[in-house]
Design a protein around this motif. Structure first.
Motif, short mmCIF file in Angstrom:
data_model
loop_
_atom_site.label_atom_id
_atom_site.label_comp_id
_atom_site.label_asym_id
_atom_site.label_seq_id
_atom_site.Cartn_x
_atom_site.Cartn_y
_atom_site.Cartn_z
N UNK A 37 3.19 13.73 35.95
CA UNK A 37 3.35 13.22 34.59
C UNK A 37 4.02 14.23 33.67
N UNK A 38 4.07 15.51 34.12
CA UNK A 38 4.73 16.53 33.31
C UNK A 38 6.20 16.69 33.70
N UNK A 39 6.63 15.98 34.77
CA UNK A 39 8.01 16.08 35.21
C UNK A 39 8.86 14.97 34.60
N UNK A 40 10.17 15.11 34.70
CA UNK A 40 11.07 14.05 34.23
C UNK A 40 10.96 12.85 35.17
N UNK A 41 10.94 11.61 34.63
CA UNK A 41 10.82 10.43 35.50
C UNK A 41 12.17 10.07 36.13
N UNK A 42 12.11 9.07 37.01
CA UNK A 42 13.34 8.52 37.58
C UNK A 42 13.57 7.12 36.97
N UNK A 43 14.85 6.75 36.90
CA UNK A 43 15.22 5.45 36.32
C UNK A 43 15.60 4.50 37.46
N UNK A 44 14.95 3.29 37.49
CA UNK A 44 15.24 2.29 38.52
C UNK A 44 15.65 0.97 37.84
N UNK A 45 16.59 0.27 38.48
CA UNK A 45 16.98 -1.06 38.00
C UNK A 45 16.18 -2.10 38.77
N UNK A 46 15.79 -3.18 38.12
CA UNK A 46 15.02 -4.24 38.79
C UNK A 46 15.87 -4.93 39.84
N UNK A 47 15.24 -5.33 40.97
CA UNK A 47 15.94 -6.00 42.05
C UNK A 47 16.54 -4.99 43.01
N UNK A 48 17.33 -5.51 43.97
CA UNK A 48 17.99 -4.59 44.93
C UNK A 48 18.97 -3.68 44.19
N UNK A 49 18.67 -2.36 44.23
CA UNK A 49 19.50 -1.39 43.51
C UNK A 49 19.74 -0.17 44.37
N UNK A 50 20.75 0.60 44.00
CA UNK A 50 20.93 1.88 44.69
C UNK A 50 19.75 2.80 44.45
#
Length: 835
Positions: A789-802
């Motif tokens: 929780x202290x680290x930077x998050x990752x960004x994901x797109x909904x559905x099949x994504x890279x």
């Protein structure tokens, strides 16, 4: 039948044995006098019979505050020619205070007290002063001593007026002048300096004419034979100091015995000789007077001598031979001339003198009385130009010199060349010189402070050139416009008490100068600390500069270099920046909060860079021994082995120093912090609110939360548990960020986390009609996932994504601070990089 102790004491005190010298010890309370007397008695009687303590002559209930505890008789065969017995009169602290404050007890015609009688017939006086006494205490003691001597003068019989009464100005408790780190030479120099200070102050009060053959009438009872002694019941600890000790372990006591007892015996011998000569003189004078009376009767009978003619001729001869006022009023001639004039007026034939001669005698005596009153105004405790310390004191002295200290109008012209008038004129001149010197010195300090502040407020980071300017300032500060001991060239000198040539010490001792000196010292110290710190961290490195002991190199593949680096740099730090410049090895003077902007920022950036480099060294050392695969037990083994190694403890101390310079509230030992963390078997979160700050350009346009933020806790071997946090209010936009707040939705915000549990969080986002998620599922360790929780998050797109990408700039913080256990900075990141 043998005499009782009381009777024996009374006989001795009342002078039955006139050959026994008497030494009087007195001083203010708590001055160490009684302890000194005890040692002196022991030393003096070492080769003779034991000391005999004598009781007071009066019963205790009639002593009437003359608190005399005892008289001591000491046999001392080695005291010099004559040897034999001595009486040491111990006036206790209360009695000394009483006598010093009320010396009139010495002059009562029927003084019955043991002490008053003993003091009137003293053969040596020992004035005891604590070596650590303040200037105010010393001045008060000398003022009281002067009053005491005035009373002693009145109480002593004329027949005992012989010159050179021995007075021993004696320091006690000299071991208190020792300072940590002193060598014996340092300590003795400090004792000698204290003796010199007190001697100078004594001369300020009682003149430079000790042992003068023609003493000043303004000394209380003529000439004195001043001695000094420095004593202590013990010497400072240490073998090297033992060489200064007496055989019984004291300091200076044996020497005082060797000096004071023979001096008292010599004075007593002179007193007895004077008495004997006086008896013969009186006998011869009686015979001569008888013969003269017979002759005068014959002359009167024959008409050869008129009445009053002899006195008239004597007065006329005095008038004809009278020198200028500067001569007959001088300290050297004052007493003799005044006695002659008094003899004229007290003669039986004075009333038959011509009116002009009677008027001459009366006028002169009034002039002598007026001159003495004028002369006495310049005696202590009045402050002279050399002693004023404040502007108010200077203004008062200036007004006094124009008013009450000015010569009386009736005599101003006649006295213009007298010593007292010259002293008055000298003080007027000296006061102007002191003011002028004080102003010049104050300006000098002000310029130093201004240059120092300019260097402290440098707009650019300190470099080698800046360091050179600091060195030049410090060298200039060692060269004041004049030195305290230097004579003021324009100051006149008058050869009487308080007429010495003025020195610049008066300018240095003023209160305003003390404040200026303190201000400069504070500026100098801040500047010196900044220079030393910038040297140590490598900002001011250049030819001939000191080693930048805190400028750490980057880690190398060879771990041995990283392991020994901290200990070596700590040793170098203490070697270069050592006591007394830096008494504490914590170097609190280097905290960045002590320095002004903008230099503080430059130092802070450099220190954080060095701290990050040190963290990388320790992380590599810890990563090399980290368990594979990670387990709680493996990490506890690291805490119990590697982190107990002295080399790692040195790293904890070094990094702790840097962290505290940056933030005094920071953990003192980051290695200890990691050790304690790895030994814990559980952690409790207390997350009452979560703030997520999202950059406005994260997705090319503003993104906002689409629903709740969910924290998922999965105990090792157990089922996942979700902790939802709902949005509260609208986002607070503060370009280029917008911050959203989330609060617990149906739970307390408390999670019991154990090492090895899984912990993740995700937050749905929407932006431009598209759906995304912020996911916190990666950290430095798989065992301590609260780090995620202290680290930077990752960004994901909904559905099949890279593959997901880092969500640059997104920050998650927890309320209250500390609600989420902090993972120590030294825990290595085991996701990437070499082990």
């Amino acid at each position: 039948m043998p005499a009782s102790p009381t009777t024996a004491a009374a006989d001795v005190v009342n002078g039955v044995d006139p050959h026994v010298p008497r030494v009087i010890f007195f001083g203010p309370p708590h001055s160490g006098k009684s302890a000194l007397i005890g040692r002196i008695v022991r030393t003096a009687s070492r080769h003779g019979s034991p000391a005999v303590e004598l009781t007071p002559a009066d019963p205790p209930d009639s002593i009437r505050r003359e608190l005399v505890p005892h008289l001591i008789r000491v046999d001392n065969p080695t005291a010099g020619p004559g040897g034999g017995q001595f009486e040491i009169v111990d006036c206790d602290g209360r009695a000394a205070g009483e006598l010093l404050s009320h010396p009139s007890s010495l002059v009562r015609g029927k003084a019955r007290g043991v002490l008053a009688h003993a003091v009137r017939s003293a053969d040596a006086l020992v004035l005891v002063l604590d070596a650590a006494a303040s200037a105010e205490q010393v001045d008060q003691t000398f003022r009281n001593f002067g009053s005491f001597l005035d009373g002693l003068e009145e109480g002593r019989t004329f027949g005992r007026e012989v010159g050179g009464l021995p007075i021993f100005l004696t320091l006690t408790k000299c071991d208190a002048l020792h300072r940590d780190g002193d060598t014996p030479t340092d300590w003795r120099a400090r004792v000698a300096e204290r003796e010199r200070e007190l001697r100078d102050r004594f001369e300020d009060y009682f003149g430079d004419e000790a042992a003068n053959e023609d003493p000043s009438p303004f000394l209380p009872f003529g000439s004195i034979d001043l001695h000094q002694a420095a004593t202590s019941i013990q010497v400072p600890d240490g073998k090297t100091f033992a060489t200064y000790a007496d055989p019984d372990g004291t300091f200076g006591v044996a020497r005082l015995v060797r000096e004071v007892l023979p001096a008292a015996r010599g004075y007593r011998a002179r007193v007895l000789g004077a008495r004997k000569r006086l008896r013969w003189t009186l006998t011869g004078a009686g015979l001569l007077l008888g013969a003269m009376l017979v002759g005068l009767l014959v002359l009167f009978a024959s008409g050869g001598l008129g009445r009053g003619d002899l006195l008239t001729e004597r007065v006329r001869a005095y008038v004809a031979a009278e020198p200028p006022p500067a001569v007959y009023l001088s300290d050297r001639n004052f007493a003799r001339n005044r006695r002659d004039l008094l003899a004229f007026r007290e003669s039986l034939g004075f009333g038959r003198l011509p009116d002009d001669l009677q008027k001459f005698v009366d006028d002169r005596l009034r002039e002598f009385d007026a001159y003495k009153e004028f002369r006495d105004k310049f005696k202590p405790p009045r402050l002279g130009p050399a002693e004023i310390q404040t502007l108010d004191q200077a203004a008062k002295l200036d007004a006094d010199l124009k008013g009450e200290l000015a010569p009386p109008d009736a005599f101003a012209k006649r006295w213009s060349e007298t010593e007292a008038a010259r002293l008055w004129q000298k003080w007027r001149t000296d006061l102007g010189l002191v003011r002028e010197a004080e102003a010049a010195l104050h300006d000098w300090y002000s310029r130093l402070i201004q240059r120092g502040n300019t260097l402290l407020l440098t707009e650019t980071p300190p470099d080698f050139g800046w360091r050179g300017q600091v060195g030049a300032l410090f060298r200039d500060a060692e060269e004041p416009p004049f030195r305290p001991e230097q004579d003021v060239e324009k100051s006149p000198a008058v050869p009487i008490l308080r007429g010495k040539k003025l020195t610049y010490a008066a300018a240095f001792d003023s209160a305003r100068m003390e404040q200026a000196r303190q201000d400069w010292q504070a500026t100098r110290d801040r500047l010196r600390h900044l220079r030393d710190l910038t040297d140590a961290i490598g900002l001011t490195t250049g030819p001939g500069s000191r080693e930048a002991v805190l400028d750490l190199p980057e880690p190398l593949p060879d771990l041995a270099g990283s392991k020994e680096l901290a200990a070596a740099r700590l040793a170098g730090l203490r070697s270069v920046y050592s006591p007394p410049s830096y008494p504490s090895d914590e170097y609190p003077e280097w905290a960045v909060a002590h320095f002004p902007d903008p230099v503080r920022k430059a130092v802070e950036i450099r220190l954080r860079s060095i701290l990050d480099t040190g963290v990388r060294h320790v992380r590599r050392l810890v990563a090399h021994t980290a368990p594979t695969p990670e387990t709680p037990e493996g990490w506890r083994h690291v805490a119990d082995t590697l982190l107990q190694d002295p080399s790692l403890k040195s790293w904890g101390r070094l990094l702790g120093l840097i962290r505290r310079w940056l933030d005094p509230a920071a953990t003192a030992d980051p290695v200890g912090e990691l050790t304690e963390f790895l030994r814990r078997d559980r952690f409790e979160t207390n997350i009452k609110a979560i703030q997520v700050a999202i950059p406005d350009d994260l997705l090319g346009q503003r993104a906002a939360p689409a629903s709740r933020l969910v924290v998922t806790h999965t105990p090792a071997g157990g089922s996942p548990v979700e902790y939802a946090y709902r949005p509260e209010g609208e986002g607070k936009r503060d370009r280029p960020m917008t911050t959203y707040q989330f609060v617990p939705d149906g739970h307390s915000g408390t999670i019991q986390y154990r090492p090895g549990d899984e912990l993740t969080a995700d937050l749905p986002l929407k932006s431009g009609g598209e759906e995304y998620r912020l996911v916190w599922n990666s950290g430095r360790s798989t065992v301590y996932q609260i780090d995620r929780l202290a680290q930077a998050p990752r960004l994901e797109r909904a559905g099949p994504v890279p593959a997901p990408e880092p969500a640059a700039g997104v920050r998650l913080t927890v309320t209250p601070p500390g609600g989420l256990p902090a993972v120590p900075v030294l825990l290595p990141d085991l996701r990437v990089g070499p082990r």
